[in-house]
Design an enzyme around this catalytic site. Sequence first.
Site, short mmCIF file in Angstrom:
data_model
loop_
_atom_site.label_atom_id
_atom_site.label_comp_id
_atom_site.label_asym_id
_atom_site.label_seq_id
_atom_site.Cartn_x
_atom_site.Cartn_y
_atom_site.Cartn_z
CG ASP A 1 -1.68 -0.70 1.19
OD1 ASP A 1 -2.18 -2.03 -0.24
OD2 ASP A 1 -2.50 -1.73 2.60
N GLY B 1 -3.17 -5.67 0.81
CA GLY B 1 -3.66 -6.30 0.11
C GLY B 1 -5.25 -7.04 1.09
CE LYS B 2 -11.03 -7.20 0.43
NZ LYS B 2 -11.36 -5.21 1.34
CD GLU C 1 -7.58 -6.29 -3.25
OE1 GLU C 1 -7.75 -4.97 -2.93
OE2 GLU C 1 -6.88 -6.89 -1.86
CG ASP D 1 -9.58 -6.41 4.76
OD1 ASP D 1 -10.02 -6.69 3.84
OD2 ASP D 1 -8.32 -5.65 3.68
#
Length: 302
Positions: free
Chosen positions: A13, A39-40, A140, A241
Amino acid sequence: MSTVIVVGSVNIDVVAVGDRMPLPGETVTMGQLTETHGGKGGNQAAAAATLGATVHLVAAVGDDPRGTAARRDLAARGVIDDAVTTAPGPTGVAIVLVDRAGENSIAVVPGANAALTPALVVSALTAVTGSDVVVVACLEVPLEAIEAAASTARARGWQFVLNPAPASPLPAALLRLVSVLTPNETELSVLGGIDALLAAGVGAVVVTAGAAGCRVYVTGTAPVRVPASPATVIDTTGAGDAFTAALAVGLSDGRSLLDAARWAAAAGAIATEGFGARGCLPARPQVAARLARTGRADPTHL
């Protein structure tokens, strides 16, 4: 001990923080730039591991320094990364804007996440044993990989939790395999609404609504609102998340869906109190303490 398998994305991120988001066509000055892990899939795996679950992550990173760093961070958090493959090319990147209220806007460049295949997913899930395993996935990564996760979970008798982000219409064959869907309000609209999802065969829909808590919908029962836990919000990135991860851990623990949703709401609230998607992931005692301190307000029928 609860066991969770996460099938999803791993990103780096790049986070810019400022007073407000830019409007279309506008340039604004942001006051802070930070690169963090995200990232999820990675966030959900890290959150579930912090809550004490045994967590297997099925994902793909690039063969670049960011991929190496992402693996190192996940391993340090207790995530089992045997099923994280390294693909040629760059690791996924998310560009995150955060305003002074802690709200965020995110654009994702998938990179290596696109290399996650159904064969990798099936192989990874087949290697895990246990009867109370919960499989978690997000959107994703390629849809074919998610479909493989859902069908394998069903064949093993495991619950399958899908966090439908970034949202897009989903095939009916996949929806029929979803035990619990966890959209936010925007994602729910893209997916066609509660009635359509339940009619398609989704077992339950838990809609996250930030400070308004969450709503739980199950076919044949009255919908229920679960109140939020109070929080001093710094950054909402990753709160959804953390919610989904805590819900999965609760279900693997054997909690009822409503109790797992209450537990998840507290975990998601705590996750907003630090910077970045993994800046304030709660451990199990912190969630219990938050519920005890703020009171276990009973869910109410809508």
